[in-house]
Design an enzyme around this catalytic site. Structure first.
Site, mmCIF file in Angstrom:
data_model
loop_
_atom_site.group_PDB
_atom_site.id
_atom_site.type_symbol
_atom_site.label_atom_id
_atom_site.label_comp_id
_atom_site.label_asym_id
_atom_site.label_seq_id
_atom_site.Cartn_x
_atom_site.Cartn_y
_atom_site.Cartn_z
ATOM 1 N N CYS A 21 -14.588 33.944 19.463
ATOM 2 C CA CYS A 21 -13.904 33.850 20.754
ATOM 3 C C CYS A 21 -12.475 33.380 20.517
ATOM 4 O O CYS A 21 -11.523 33.915 21.073
ATOM 5 C CB CYS A 21 -14.574 32.827 21.668
ATOM 6 S SG CYS A 21 -16.331 33.021 21.853
ATOM 7 N N ASP A 420 0.182 3.131 -6.866
ATOM 8 C CA ASP A 420 1.375 2.321 -6.824
ATOM 9 C C ASP A 420 0.866 0.887 -6.960
ATOM 10 O O ASP A 420 -0.272 0.606 -6.621
ATOM 11 C CB ASP A 420 2.053 2.549 -5.462
ATOM 12 C CG ASP A 420 3.186 1.592 -5.236
ATOM 13 O OD1 ASP A 420 4.089 1.570 -6.079
ATOM 14 O OD2 ASP A 420 3.166 0.883 -4.222
ATOM 15 N N ASP A 602 1.815 2.569 -0.421
ATOM 16 C CA ASP A 602 1.815 1.922 0.885
ATOM 17 C C ASP A 602 2.534 2.763 1.931
ATOM 18 O O ASP A 602 2.549 2.429 3.109
ATOM 19 C CB ASP A 602 2.378 0.496 0.825
ATOM 20 C CG ASP A 602 3.763 0.460 0.231
ATOM 21 O OD1 ASP A 602 4.438 1.506 0.235
ATOM 22 O OD2 ASP A 602 4.180 -0.609 -0.238
ATOM 23 N N ASP A 606 7.287 4.489 -0.894
ATOM 24 C CA ASP A 606 6.967 5.510 -1.886
ATOM 25 C C ASP A 606 6.621 6.852 -1.254
ATOM 26 O O ASP A 606 5.864 7.642 -1.791
ATOM 27 C CB ASP A 606 5.856 5.040 -2.832
ATOM 28 C CG ASP A 606 4.793 4.269 -2.083
ATOM 29 O OD1 ASP A 606 4.655 4.505 -0.874
ATOM 30 O OD2 ASP A 606 4.107 3.451 -2.708
HETATM 31 P P1 ADP Z 1 6.447 -0.973 -7.270
HETATM 32 O O1 ADP Z 1 6.399 0.290 -8.036
HETATM 33 O O2 ADP Z 1 5.673 -2.063 -7.940
HETATM 34 O O3 ADP Z 1 6.064 -0.809 -5.835
HETATM 35 P P2 ADP Z 1 9.263 -0.789 -6.776
HETATM 36 O O4 ADP Z 1 9.543 0.460 -7.510
HETATM 37 O O5 ADP Z 1 9.263 -0.729 -5.279
HETATM 38 O O6 ADP Z 1 7.954 -1.511 -7.304
HETATM 39 O O7 ADP Z 1 10.361 -1.875 -7.228
HETATM 40 C C1 ADP Z 1 10.569 -2.117 -8.608
HETATM 41 C C2 ADP Z 1 11.369 -3.373 -8.845
HETATM 42 O O8 ADP Z 1 12.675 -3.235 -8.276
HETATM 43 C C3 ADP Z 1 10.784 -4.603 -8.189
HETATM 44 O O9 ADP Z 1 9.816 -5.212 -9.025
HETATM 45 C C4 ADP Z 1 12.021 -5.488 -8.035
HETATM 46 O O10 ADP Z 1 12.309 -6.152 -9.241
HETATM 47 C C5 ADP Z 1 13.110 -4.489 -7.769
HETATM 48 N N1 ADP Z 1 13.389 -4.346 -6.331
HETATM 49 C C6 ADP Z 1 13.076 -3.297 -5.541
HETATM 50 N N2 ADP Z 1 13.489 -3.496 -4.275
HETATM 51 C C7 ADP Z 1 14.059 -4.702 -4.257
HETATM 52 C C8 ADP Z 1 14.684 -5.507 -3.250
HETATM 53 N N3 ADP Z 1 14.787 -5.109 -1.973
HETATM 54 N N4 ADP Z 1 15.171 -6.721 -3.600
HETATM 55 C C9 ADP Z 1 15.073 -7.139 -4.867
HETATM 56 N N5 ADP Z 1 14.497 -6.460 -5.840
HETATM 57 C C10 ADP Z 1 14.009 -5.258 -5.581
HETATM 58 MG MG MG Z 2 5.747 0.050 -3.807
#
Ligand code: ADP
Ligand code: MG
Length: 708
Positions: A21, A420, A602, A606
């Site tokens: 349908c 992640d 999350d 990412d």
């Molecule tokens: P994950 O893969 O564990 O989620 P991310 O790739 O988001 O981590 O971040 C990697 C690293 O970059 C963090 O461990 C931190 O050292 C640095 N970083 C990322 N965003 C920030 C922020 N807003 N302020 C300070 N450090 C940051």
């Molecule tokens: Mg992350």
């Protein structure tokens, strides 16, 4: 026609009983020039795009000309009708007349066998069936997609006319097949009625959600400080963004918003499946449809109507049912060629038995009718949608949103899971272990960190701003975040600040053991050690996945040491650390070359990785549903849900396969029996109804079935 902006229109359509349908309606509207037509028989909905809303009535007319009823535009609340539905009325009406006809086969009472008596009983049933199946059959032929009603119509009509000829020419009992004609109609109506009821049951998940939306709101017109509190009770649909709403203990929260006064514990189980109430206070977000268990709050409305979390979820679940798994295309194609093929087979059967053997025409015809009736591919049309709908509904109830049948397909075939780290395997709630400053006052460091991280939504940033709240602020002329690295800014006074991972400070120090480095004018002024905990259930999850033969991978931007220690503790096989967002995509691509990768993140920082993977799964809480980037959304950060999501997908696909077996294999294997004359039309009609019911019951079983 000028290229206008297209609008999606949705109509609620009654009377679609099977995939054929729906196919017929899609075809018809496409021929009229409507775009993106989608007819969903399980949801009773047809949608399409138009540039000009004035042509909507044209679509309605076209659908109605095919014999369906357009009741309303679905956005409006559909009133629940009391009493019997049309199909139920038809069934009970037919059943009353059919029962004596069937009794005649068992009870040797003369008048029951009288042909005029039987004719009188059959006529009302035949008329109901003639119009019910005949109309649907006729329209299906006209739209080019023949449906199963063609078979039922041909079968019942042939039996009736044959008997009628016998009665008119007084040819005796050999020509009496009234009960065949009436029983086919009644039994198939019974099947349709049961199907209608169970399809309704399987779509119950949406109705439950929609009910949550209908609500009263107590809108605050004025407050204490404005000269006394006054409140009006209005329909939640009328609340506007920015309105202030009072919610008392026991109320359903009417809108999405932010608490600006009061504290409460809120039952969010209807969204997330989590039974423990969540404590909320000033500044926290609440979701419309959830229930205030205790407390009183005032909420400032942040979203209404289509923008609310609940609406998005309903929309997602609705669309999910239309998104068909790959298996569906196959089933659609099969049922399109099936009907004409069966008609041909039925004709061949009659011809063979009548001309090829010395079987009388009467029996040859009955065998042909049996073929028509047994072959009805209706259960085939039910096999996939019912299972998918129940699977989606079951997962939605536990807080797992799956974007549709094809996502279920994909999820069930995943062989590699990439996690992640932050916020996924760990809680993402960082505590600050140590802050060390170098030739710079700590007070100023706090102020800089607070001001910088205010501009980021990274879990680390949230922790820092929470910790250093009240440190004061400095004003920036420019701020930017580099995902996976950190935040940088230029002060109004010309100073340059950077806060980020070791990557931003590697030219200044050899010590890479800290989480966040703070630079001012390219000089290291502080570093910060943070820690978050591994989520409960993480180890359990990894070991279950491994048992299922699924490879586990950790992919993070964090330091080597931390990543390896977490992977070691959880038993994760492969680790990628210190990856920038772009590099994360490369890892996913290379893993995806020879495996089916599910990326679990999350959904907040990412999103690209989620989109790039074979299938993306986002876990966050209900107040920030990240619907766009992921195909599977877990409404709370509980890792146990992930296991359930995989389990539901696998079990759903399994159910679909079982259904296809029952529907298809069953039909096909019964056709030769009918051709050989081993099935009478009544038995065939009954068996057909049974195969429908088996399929639907098997799908409903998925509601409670143990997940694998
Ligand atoms: P994950 O893969 O564990 O989620 P991310 O790739 O988001 O981590 O971040 C990697 C690293 O970059 C963090 O461990 C931190 O050292 C640095 N970083 C990322 N965003 C920030 C922020 N807003 N302020 C300070 N450090 C940051
Ligand atoms: Mg992350």
């Amino acid at each position: 026609m000028s290229e206008g902006i297209f609008k999606t229109v949705k109509l609620r359509v009654e009377g679609m009983t099977c995939t054929n349908c729906a196919l017929g309606i899609s075809r018809a509207l496409q021929n009229e020039g409507f775009h993106k037509v989608d007819a969903d028989f399980a949801g009773g909905e047809v949608s399409f795009e138009v540039a000009d809303e004035n042509i909507v009535p044209l679509a309605k007319k076209r659908i109605e000309s095919l014999g369906y009823r357009v009741t309303d535009v679905t956005d409006q609340v559909v009133k629940e009708k009391k009493g019997l539905s049309p199909i139920e009325k038809k069934f009970w009406f037919s059943a009353i007349f059919t029962v004596p006809l069937i009794l005649a086969m068992f009870i040797p009472v003369d008048f029951l066998h009288n042909d005029i008596f039987q004719l009188i009983l059959t006529i009302p049933v035949f008329i109901v069936g003639f119009f019910h199946f005949g109309r649907s059959a006729w329209y299906s032929i006209r739209s080019g997609v023949t449906n199963m009603d063609v078979l039922i119509f041909l079968g019942s009509t042939a039996a009736f006319i044959y008997s009628l000829i016998g009665t008119v020419y007084r040819l005796g009992h050999d020509y009496m097949f009234y009960e065949t004609s009436a029983s086919i109609i009644t039994i198939v109506l019974l099947g349709n009625m049961l199907e209608h009821r169970s399809v309704k049951k399987t779509t119950g998940a949406i109705d439950d959600l929609v009910k949550l939306q209908r609500n009263l709101a107590r809108r605050l017109i004025t407050e204490m400080h404005e000269g006394g509190e006054s409140v009006e009770e209005i329909d939640a649909a009328l609340v506007e963004k920015g309105d202030r709403v009072l919610v008392n203990t026991g109320d359903k929260i009417p809108v999405d918003g932010e608490i600006y006064w009061g504290t409460a514990s809120v039952d969010e189980s209807l969204l997330s499946g989590e039974s423990l109430p969540v404590e909320k206070q000033k500044g926290d977000k609440v979701v419309g449809g959830t229930v205030l268990v205790s407390g009183t709050i005032k909420v400032k409305t942040t979203a209404t109507g289509k923008e609310t979390v609940l609406s998005q979820i309903i929309e997602l679940v609705r669309n999910a049912q239309k998104d068909k798994p790959k298996l569906q295309n196959l089933a659609d194609k099969i049922s399109m060629i099936f009907v004409p093929a069966v008609v041909v087979l039925a004709l061949l059967t009659i011809t063979y038995w009548f001309f090829g053997t010395d079987l009388p025409f009467r029996d040859s015809l009955m065998r042909g009718i049996a073929v028509l009736v047994i072959a009805c591919p209706c259960a085939l049309g039910l096999a996939i949608p019912t299972a998918v709908v129940v699977g989606l509904g079951r997962s939605a109830k536990t807080g797992i949103l799956i974007k549709g049948g094809s996502s279920i397909d994909k999820l069930s075939s995943v062989d590699t899971v990439v996690f992640d780290k932050t916020g996924t395997l760990t809680t993402g709630k960082f505590s600050i272990k140590n802050l060390e400053c170098f030739n710079h006052p700590e007070e100023s460091v706090r102020r800089i960190l607070y001001s910088l991280e205010k501009h980021s939504s990274h879990p680390i940033a949230k922790a820092i701003t929470g910790y250093f709240k009240g440190a004061g602020e400095i004003s920036f002329s420019e701020v930017g975040e580099q995902k996976g690295m950190g935040v940088s800014a230029t002060g109004a006074d010309g100073n340059v600040y950077v806060a980020g991972s070791y990557n931003v400070a590697s030219h200044l120090t050899g010590d890479d053991s800290h989480n966040v480095y703070l630079l001012m004018n390219d000089r290291l002024i502080a570093w910060l050690d943070l820690e978050d905990e591994i989520k409960p259930g993480a180890r359990q999850l990894i070991s279950t996945l491994k048992k299922k033969g699924i490879k586990t991978v950790l992919l993070s931007g964090d330091r080597k040491q931390r990543c390896e220690s977490i992977a070691g503790e959880l038993g994760i096989e492969e680790v990628y650390y210190e990856k920038l967002p772009g590099e994360k995509l490369e890892v996913i691509d290379s893993l995806g070359v020879d495996s089916k990768v599910a990326m679990i993140g999350d959904g907040i920082n990412d999103a690209p990785a989620l989109t790039r993977a074979f299938i993306g799964v986002s876990m966050s809480d209900a107040t920030q549903v990240a619907v766009k980037s992921a195909e599977v959304i877990l409404l709370k950060g509980d890792l146990g849900l992930l296991e359930k999501a995989f389990g539901t997908a696998r079990t759903t696909v399994r159910t679909v396969k079982e259904n296809l077996f029952w529907a298809f294999f069953y039909n096909v294997s019964a056709i030769p029996l009918a051709m050989a004359g081993l099935l009478t039309p009544i038995v065939a009609a009954f068996a057909m109804a049974v195969s429908d019911v088996i399929v639907v019951l098997n799908s409903l079983r998925l509601k409670r079935r143990r997940l694998r």
